[in-house]
Design a protein around this motif. Structure first.
Motif, short mmCIF file in Angstrom:
data_model
loop_
_atom_site.label_atom_id
_atom_site.label_comp_id
_atom_site.label_asym_id
_atom_site.label_seq_id
_atom_site.Cartn_x
_atom_site.Cartn_y
_atom_site.Cartn_z
N VAL A 174 0.85 -1.18 0.00
CA VAL A 174 0.00 0.00 0.00
C VAL A 174 0.89 1.24 0.00
CG1 VAL A 174 -1.77 1.26 1.30
CG2 VAL A 174 -1.75 -1.24 1.34
N THR A 175 0.52 2.24 -0.78
CA THR A 175 1.19 3.53 -0.69
C THR A 175 0.22 4.52 -0.06
OG1 THR A 175 0.53 4.22 -2.90
CG2 THR A 175 2.67 3.16 -2.70
N VAL A 176 0.78 5.37 0.81
CA VAL A 176 0.01 6.45 1.43
C VAL A 176 0.88 7.69 1.34
CG1 VAL A 176 -1.12 7.32 3.51
CG2 VAL A 176 -1.13 4.86 3.03
N ASP A 177 0.38 8.70 0.63
CA ASP A 177 1.15 9.93 0.42
C ASP A 177 2.58 9.61 -0.02
OD1 ASP A 177 -0.98 11.65 0.97
OD2 ASP A 177 -0.52 11.70 3.12
N GLN A 178 2.70 8.71 -0.97
CA GLN A 178 3.95 8.29 -1.61
C GLN A 178 4.89 7.50 -0.71
OE1 GLN A 178 5.52 11.91 -3.34
NE2 GLN A 178 4.11 11.77 -5.06
N GLU A 179 4.44 7.12 0.48
CA GLU A 179 5.21 6.24 1.36
C GLU A 179 4.73 4.81 1.13
OE1 GLU A 179 7.69 6.79 3.71
OE2 GLU A 179 7.78 8.86 3.00
N LEU A 180 5.66 3.88 1.04
CA LEU A 180 5.35 2.48 0.75
C LEU A 180 5.26 1.67 2.05
CD1 LEU A 180 5.09 0.85 -1.91
CD2 LEU A 180 7.48 0.24 -1.61
N TYR A 181 4.20 0.86 2.16
CA TYR A 181 4.00 -0.01 3.34
C TYR A 181 3.68 -1.41 2.86
CZ TYR A 181 3.50 4.43 5.78
OH TYR A 181 3.70 5.68 6.30
N SER A 182 4.29 -2.41 3.50
CA SER A 182 3.98 -3.81 3.21
C SER A 182 3.18 -4.36 4.37
CB SER A 182 5.26 -4.63 3.04
OG SER A 182 5.91 -4.23 1.85
N LEU A 183 1.99 -4.87 4.07
CA LEU A 183 1.12 -5.41 5.10
C LEU A 183 1.17 -6.93 5.08
CD1 LEU A 183 -2.14 -3.30 4.60
CD2 LEU A 183 -0.23 -2.83 6.12
N PRO A 184 1.87 -7.56 6.02
CA PRO A 184 1.77 -9.01 6.12
C PRO A 184 0.42 -9.37 6.75
CG PRO A 184 3.19 -8.16 7.84
CD PRO A 184 2.79 -6.98 6.99
N GLU A 185 0.12 -10.65 6.75
CA GLU A 185 -1.12 -11.10 7.37
C GLU A 185 -1.21 -10.60 8.81
OE1 GLU A 185 -3.63 -15.26 7.89
OE2 GLU A 185 -1.50 -15.35 7.48
N ASP A 186 -2.42 -10.24 9.23
CA ASP A 186 -2.70 -9.79 10.59
C ASP A 186 -2.11 -8.41 10.89
OD1 ASP A 186 -4.20 -10.27 12.83
OD2 ASP A 186 -2.61 -11.33 13.90
N SER A 187 -2.10 -7.55 9.87
CA SER A 187 -1.66 -6.17 10.07
C SER A 187 -2.63 -5.24 9.36
CB SER A 187 -0.23 -5.98 9.56
OG SER A 187 -0.17 -6.14 8.16
N ALA A 188 -2.52 -3.96 9.69
CA ALA A 188 -3.46 -2.98 9.13
C ALA A 188 -2.74 -1.66 8.90
CB ALA A 188 -4.62 -2.76 10.09
N ILE A 189 -3.41 -0.80 8.16
CA ILE A 189 -2.92 0.56 7.97
C ILE A 189 -4.12 1.49 8.11
CG2 ILE A 189 -3.11 0.55 5.44
CD1 ILE A 189 -0.34 2.08 5.55
N ILE A 190 -3.89 2.62 8.77
CA ILE A 190 -4.94 3.62 8.96
C ILE A 190 -4.60 4.80 8.05
CG2 ILE A 190 -6.12 5.11 10.60
CD1 ILE A 190 -5.08 3.17 12.81
N ILE A 191 -5.52 5.12 7.17
CA ILE A 191 -5.28 6.16 6.16
C ILE A 191 -6.13 7.37 6.51
CG2 ILE A 191 -5.43 6.71 3.71
CD1 ILE A 191 -5.23 3.58 3.28
N GLY A 192 -5.47 8.51 6.69
CA GLY A 192 -6.15 9.73 7.07
C GLY A 192 -7.01 10.30 5.95
N SER A 193 -7.90 11.17 6.35
CA SER A 193 -8.78 11.85 5.42
C SER A 193 -7.98 12.60 4.36
CB SER A 193 -9.64 12.84 6.21
OG SER A 193 -10.37 13.67 5.36
N SER A 194 -8.38 12.44 3.11
CA SER A 194 -7.80 13.13 1.95
C SER A 194 -6.38 12.70 1.59
CB SER A 194 -7.83 14.66 2.13
OG SER A 194 -9.17 15.09 2.33
N ALA A 195 -5.84 11.68 2.24
CA ALA A 195 -4.51 11.18 1.87
C ALA A 195 -4.61 10.40 0.56
CB ALA A 195 -3.96 10.28 2.97
N VAL A 196 -3.69 10.63 -0.34
CA VAL A 196 -3.64 9.87 -1.59
C VAL A 196 -3.07 8.50 -1.27
CG1 VAL A 196 -2.64 9.73 -3.90
CG2 VAL A 196 -3.39 11.95 -3.01
#
Length: 129
Positions: free
Chosen positions: A53-75
């Motif tokens: 997942v990319t959030v505001d051009q930052e790259l994140y890898s989500l393995p199983e049993d993980s999450a990411i919280i994306i703020g309002s209006s973030a690309v």
């Protein structure tokens, strides 16, 4: 032939109607750069490999049993995934949070990644099972 030119983020429409939140559990699939005013939580519920997942051009890898919280209006975008991964997508906005929505709108999370397997985040374990 695919262009290597970056695509422009598109606006994903607001939640409308009777729904106060949008919740979907489905197989993971790539989804291009987009933004919306709702806050979104992506949870990799099960499946092999990672979901990228990319959030505001930052790259994140989500393995199983993980999450990411994306703020309002973030690309953000899902750029790579194993199609055997099951994801839980949760979007909440003004229609659910009401006047408290202004506490979250427009904010960015310093570290949006959450892992239920990380020993440093054991305080999250009560949220599971």
């Amino acid at each position: 032939m695919k262009s290597n030119a970056p695509s422009r983020p598109f606006y994903q429409h607001l939640l409308i109607g009777e729904s106060t939140a949008d919740v979907e559990c489905t197989t993971a699939h790539p989804f291009g750069d987009h933004w919306h005013s709702e806050i979104e939580i992506l949870y990799h519920a099960e499946g092999p490999g990672t979901v990228t997942v990319t959030v505001d051009q930052e790259l994140y890898s989500l393995p199983e049993d993980s999450a990411i919280i994306i703020g309002s209006s973030a690309v953000h975008a899902i750029t790579d995934t194993n199609p055997d991964c099951k994801m839980l997508y949760i979007k909440v906005g003004h229609s659910l949070l009401g006047r408290d929505y202004t506490l979250f709108s427009g904010r960015r999370f310093r570290n949006p990644f959450v892992s239920f397997q990380d020993p440093g985040q054991t305080h999250l374990l009560p949220l599971k099972d």
